[in-house]
Write a protein that holds these residues in place. Structure first.
Motif, PDB file in Angstrom:
ATOM      1  N   SER A  98     -11.419  18.120  -1.683  1.00 43.55           N
ATOM      2  CA  SER A  98     -10.725  17.193  -1.623  1.00 43.55           C
ATOM      3  C   SER A  98     -11.123  15.892  -2.253  1.00 43.55           C
ATOM      4  CB  SER A  98     -10.349  17.040   0.031  1.00 43.55           C
ATOM      5  OG  SER A  98     -11.448  16.743   0.437  1.00 43.55           O
ATOM      6  N   HIS A  99     -12.632  15.812  -2.280  1.00 43.96           N
ATOM      7  CA  HIS A  99     -13.063  14.635  -2.946  1.00 43.96           C
ATOM      8  C   HIS A  99     -13.485  14.758  -4.280  1.00 43.96           C
ATOM      9  CE1 HIS A  99     -12.964  12.180   0.582  1.00 43.96           C
ATOM     10  NE2 HIS A  99     -13.364  13.359   1.195  1.00 43.96           N
ATOM     11  N   LYS A 100     -12.685  14.366  -5.284  1.00 47.30           N
ATOM     12  CA  LYS A 100     -13.156  14.544  -6.835  1.00 47.30           C
ATOM     13  C   LYS A 100     -12.532  13.837  -7.543  1.00 47.30           C
ATOM     14  CE  LYS A 100      -9.403  18.050  -7.270  1.00 47.30           C
ATOM     15  NZ  LYS A 100      -8.873  18.043  -5.913  1.00 47.30           N
ATOM     16  N   ARG A 101     -13.189  13.383  -8.802  1.00 51.98           N
ATOM     17  CA  ARG A 101     -12.627  12.703  -9.780  1.00 51.98           C
ATOM     18  C   ARG A 101     -13.014  12.886 -11.065  1.00 51.98           C
ATOM     19  NH1 ARG A 101     -13.307   5.879  -9.296  1.00 51.98           N
ATOM     20  NH2 ARG A 101     -12.375   5.485 -11.345  1.00 51.98           N
ATOM     21  N   GLU A 102     -12.239  12.786 -12.006  1.00 53.22           N
ATOM     22  CA  GLU A 102     -12.457  13.321 -13.462  1.00 53.22           C
ATOM     23  C   GLU A 102     -12.079  12.190 -14.516  1.00 53.22           C
ATOM     24  OE1 GLU A 102      -9.834  16.826 -13.704  1.00 53.22           O
ATOM     25  OE2 GLU A 102     -11.267  17.627 -15.354  1.00 53.22           O
TER      26      GLU A 102
END
Lengths: 652, 387
Positions: A98-102
């Motif tokens: 649920s915690h991600k960034r790209e």
């Protein structure tokens, strides 16, 4: 619900019992309180000493065992959690976080990996790089000591319970249950106590009390057990050189301390130390505490005034000693129970709690009849000033549950008891009463010798009744007599007899005054007040119910110190456990174990960067932390191809 | 939350903790240190080495708190200035009535009464703010809570001075009887609440926490007027120890945190009946309240554990054993076990929500019994504040 929670709740509920039911009281009290049936039931359940009860200890032991099992099963798992980076994460599973960034950036994979590494390290993460042909993975974690928190707290519970069980004196309890140790219930000197009630030194943990008078010594303490006590021998001897106590103005103790000399055969020199409350003496695993104080057998000089007539007699005794007295009304045993050098009481019309005064020394004693029943008395040495007069106070009560009721004997102008006792003598002796009633009849104007004789006899009866049963009894007697005789006006007869007794008493007093060289014809105000008070004290003598009045004339105060001596070999174990517990809780609550991964994959001409993370606990805290982690990486990656937000570029 | 939306918008501060401190932070810490050093020299005849240690420990923890929670700095300055002003006008006890400032504002009695009044005012103001959705009233509630906490702290500090005015041998830290610790409880709870209000940026819990503080104020007022409990009495020898200075305040941080957790539990249970309606009024989400409840119980549990350990260390020195199964000790254990079970349920079973909120509320009853019930109903070594 799992075992741990059930056990925690069960121990909590069991602990309540001991706070509701008073622990370790004399068995007799329980018997009275609960009746024979429930007394027996509670005794079987060991509720009078719950915290040493086999079932309670078993429950604690079970808690220790189950926590230990839990610990051995989970520690390897925790260790893996702490040391393994989980560097086998697939891109697919990272995308499920649920915690991600790209990002998609123009820099090379190496540069991106360096940026990711720098970001994670600056945020306190440890990192590990793993390169595969298609991608490289930076695995990171921080706050692994959170897992230590689990180990520490649970280990702490085991350690504390083990320490506590050592100090819970299991060996003594065991001996008691198996009958190796016999409880002593009699109040006898240590030398007469059987060896089966004694515990040798240095074997077990204990905590006991001993009272030692000044200049006295002791080498044992008494441990309360079951319905009595056992004797714990000490490996040393304690001598009390001096005991001192200081008081606040309100009479409450401010501080007390004892000068101790400790003789240990293992020591070349005895240890000399002053102990106070909060400042114990610690020697060889034994701690000696200032716990209480009392009387150590003060010498009291007494003057026994017989209340039945006769001369006073000087006596010598000590607190906690007994003496026999013989009076006209039979023998009494005097048991001296206590002595106080001073007594602080509130001022009679005090508005403030601090308005107090010292009314001087007092002592307490029991007067025991040969039949065994006893009254308790409390006598003050000095006259106490009240409502303008000065009185010797003596309290009497039937049992400790009652309040003292006081006899107020007026002090004579010299501050002594002599005048009152002289008056009493005068009225106790037939001659004295006869002379007084004679003068009274002169004053009233009765002349017929026959009438005078009869009235004099009645006056004598009345005085006797007054001293034996009080003024009301005199009047009741006279009323009965007046009615018996019939007559026209019993009220007038009653008035006459009241006049007779009043005059007789006064004439008795007048004689006492004359003996002192005072003219009773013109009595001073204070002599009149004394007379009034003396007569009311005499009418109260009936309730006083003692053959003597014991006046305290002098004393040598000897105090005793109350020591508590404890040996707690488990204490340092418990302290170590407490330290573990504190550190463990801080790690558990305030360090959160966080993991993050950065997957870096070359794509087209640039590099694709995927940051993901999780934290088992504290999801809200992690959400914030992940945002700032993302922001920082964004910055280091150049802000997604856009110009960096911070163009100053000066960074530590 | 979509992570894409906030991409590239924010800056970050990569300076370390100390580098981020302002000159004011350092100046404030230095000023407190100067005050502490002065106190440790000026009051040296009344202090032993442990008490010097406690003084510097207090300084260090105050600084740590102020650096992490900036409003605490202004608070400490205000409290210090007001207390010093009061002490300077206080040469003897009679001044409490003859001096205008002392009589109406800063003598311990006056300050404590102000604390009572301000806390009692803050609670309805917070509730009105919540129900009317008024930001102004919410801010007023916060201001009143700060003032009330400050008044309470000033009250105890001045009372400390007053106890020495009564007689040097009577002087002691005013945390020794039921009256004093109720004041301590009220403002400690207020301050812990203010901290979480600041951290979570929500004033919606103020009224709920205010309820428990108001209840304690109610007791305090009854105790004051019906029992005359405000009198300063000398201490019995067992209590004359530097342990008092750490054992009691540590305990009251725990009691305060447990009380806040219970009141958040109440808010949680109310919110659960109509989540949308309450969310519109500004009550935080169930998730946030659950987290707050946990944070408070964790804080309370850590401090309670520490307080109990400190108590055991003290007992080992004063009563001859670190554990006597005295009613107060036993009820502390019961309280501890209760929250240990709560934490286990959360950690190992992952329980959240309504049952945990109920448990937190029930926990307050256990805490209240430990704090108050033991003194009223059970006798023992801790019977210092009997009713």
């Amino acid at each position: 619900m799992n075992l741990a929670i059930t056990l925690l709740v069960a121990v909590a509920i069991a602990s309540v019992i001991g706070t509701v039911l008073h622990q370790n009281e004399p068995y007799q009290d329980y018997l009275i309180k609960f009746g024979p049936f429930w007394f027996e039931v509670y005794e079987r359940l060991a509720l009078y000493d719950v915290y040493s009860a086999p079932w309670f200890l078993f429950m604690l032991a079970f808690l220790v065992v189950s926590t230990s099992v839990c610990l051995t099963r989970h520690t390897p798992v925790m260790w893996k959690e702490m040391t393994r980076f989980r560097d086998h994460q697939q891109e697919r599973s990272l995308r499920a976080f649920s915690h991600k960034r790209e990002w998609f950036v123009a820099m090379s994979p190496d540069e991106a990996a360096a940026a990711a590494d720098a970001t994670l390290r600056r945020n306190g993460y440890r990192t590990r790089h793993k390169s595969k042909p298609e991608a490289r993975l930076v695995s990171a974690m921080r706050g692994t000591s959170n897992r230590l928190g689990y180990i520490f707290t649970h280990l702490a519970i085991v350690v504390i319970c083990v320490g506590g069980l050592i100090d819970g004196n299991l060996l003594m309890q065991w001996k008691y249950w198996t009958g190796d140790l016999v409880v002593e219930t009699r109040n006898i000197p240590v030398s007469q106590i059987d060896d089966s009630s004694k515990l040798p030194p240095r074997q077990t943990a204990f905590r006991g009390n001993v009272t030692i008078p000044e200049q006295g010594r002791a080498s044992v303490v008494f441990l309360q057990l079951g319905e009595g006590y056992v004797v714990q021998e000490l490996p040393f001897r304690i001598e009390v050189e001096d005991f001192r106590i200081e008081h606040y103005d309100t009479g409450e103790p401010r501080s007390y301390e004892s000068d101790l000399v400790l003789h240990d055969p293992e020591l070349d020199e005895p240890i000399r130390q002053t102990i106070r409350v909060n400042e114990p003496l610690i020697h060889n695993g034994h701690a000696i505490y200032q716990a209480s104080f009392g009387d150590g057998g003060s010498r009291l000089g007494l003057r026994a005034w017989p209340l039945d007539g006769g001369d006073p007699e000087g006596l010598e005794t000590r607190v906690n000693e007994e003496l026999e007295i013989d009076g006209a009304r039979g023998a009494r045993r005097v048991e001296i129970t206590g002595f106080e050098v001073f007594n602080i009481h509130p001022e009679p019309e005090a508005t403030d709690r601090r308005q107090v005064r010292n009314v001087g020394p007092s002592f307490t004693f029991l007067l025991r009849r040969p039949t065994g029943e006893a009254l308790e008395y409390e006598n003050y040495m000095l006259p106490v000033e009240m409502d303008g007069g000065r009185y010797f106070l003596s309290g009497v009560r039937r049992s400790a549950a009652e309040e003292f009721r006081y006899l107020y004997i007026p002090a004579d102008p010299d501050g002594g008891l002599d005048r009152f006792m002289a008056l009493l003598q005068q009225l106790r002796q037939p001659d004295g009463v006869a002379a007084a009633s004679d003068r009274a009849l002169d004053g009233i104007g009765v002349e017929d010798p026959q009438v005078r004789g009869r009235i004099a006899a009645e006056a004598h009866d009345m005085v006797d009744t007054l001293l034996e049963s009080g003024f009301d009894a005199v009047m009741a007697e006279q009323q009965a007599r007046a009615e018996e005789r019939g007559g026209q006006a019993p009220e007038r007869l009653m008035d006459f007899y009241r006049l007779v007794i009043e005059r007789t008493l006064w004439e008795g007093y007048a004689q006492v005054l004359r003996d002192e060289g005072i003219d009773p014809g013109e009595p001073a105000e204070e002599d009149l007040v004394f007379y009034r008070d003396a007569i009311s004290a005499m009418t109260a003598l009936a309730d006083y119910d003692a053959p003597v009045f014991l006046e305290l004339t002098d004393y040598d105060h000897r105090q005793a110190t109350g020591l508590q001596i404890a040996r707690a070999p488990g204490q340092n174990i418990v302290y170590f456990g407490s330290l573990l517990l504190t550190i463990g809780l801080l790690l558990l609550f305030y360090v959160s174990h966080r993991r993050a991964w950065c997957l870096i994959r070359p794509e087209g001409g640039g590099t694709r960067v995927l940051l993901a993370g999780n934290s088992q606990r504290d999801p809200l805290g992690f959400a914030k932390a992940f945002d700032s982690l993302g922001a920082e990486l964004d910055h280091r990656l150049g802000g997604d191809g856009q110009p960096p937000a911070d163009t100053n570029g000066e960074r530590s | 939350m979509s992570t894409q939306q906030i991409l590239g918008r924010e800056t970050f501060d990569d300076r370390g903790f100390f580098a981020r401190l302002s000159w004011f932070d350092w100046l404030w810490a230095a000023a407190l240190l100067v005050g502490s050093v002065y106190a440790s020299y000026h009051f040296a005849p009344w202090m032993d080495r442990y008490e010097h240690g406690i003084l510097y420990l207090t300084w260090a923890s105050t600084v740590a708190i102020g650096w992490m929670w900036k409003p605490a700095r202004a608070f400490t300055i205000a409290v210090a200035v007001v207390s010093l002003f009061a002490v300077m006008r206080y040469p003897d006890l009679a001044a409490a009535e003859s001096d205008f400032f002392l009589n109406y504002l800063f003598s311990s009695q006056a300050a404590i009464m102000w604390m009572c009044a301000l806390f009692l005012a803050a609670t309805p103001v917070y509730f009105a703010g919540l129900l009317l959705r008024s930001e102004f009233l919410n801010k007023l509630g916060t201001a009143l809570t700060w003032l009330a906490s400050g008044a309470g702290l000033v009250g105890l500090l001045v009372r400390w001075w007053e106890s020495y005015l009564m007689g040097p041998d009577i002087g002691r830290i005013p945390v020794t009887n039921l009256y004093e610790v109720f004041v301590l409880f009220a403002f400690t709870t207020g301050l812990i609440y203010l901290y979480y209000e600041y951290r979570y940026q929500t004033r919606a819990m103020g009224g709920f926490v205010g309820l428990i503080i108001s209840a304690s104020i109610g007791f305090l007022l009854w105790y004051h007027f019906a029992q005359g409990a405000y009198e300063i009495d000398p201490l019995i020898p067992a209590l004359q120890s530097w342990w008092m200075k750490i054992h009691v305040p540590t305990n009251f941080v725990a009691y305060g945190a447990f009380a806040i957790a219970a009141m958040i539990g109440v808010a949680y249970l109310i919110q659960a009946r109509n989540p949308e309606g309450w969310a519109r009024r500004g009550l935080p989400s169930a998730e946030v309240m659950d987290d707050l409840m946990y944070k408070n119980i964790a804080l309370g549990f850590a401090f309670f554990t520490l307080a109990t350990i400190l108590g055991a260390l003290w007992a080992a020195e004063a009563w001859g054993g670190y554990w006597s199964w005295d009613p107060k000790e036993t009820w502390s254990l019961i309280t501890w076990l209760n929250y240990a079970a709560w934490l286990h349920l959360r950690f190992t079973k992952g329980w959240r929500g309504t049952p945990m909120a109920w448990w937190a509320v029930a926990g307050l009853f256990v805490v209240t019994f430990t704090f108050l019930g033991v003194n009223i109903f059970l006798s023992g070594l801790h019977s210092y504040g009997e009713l």
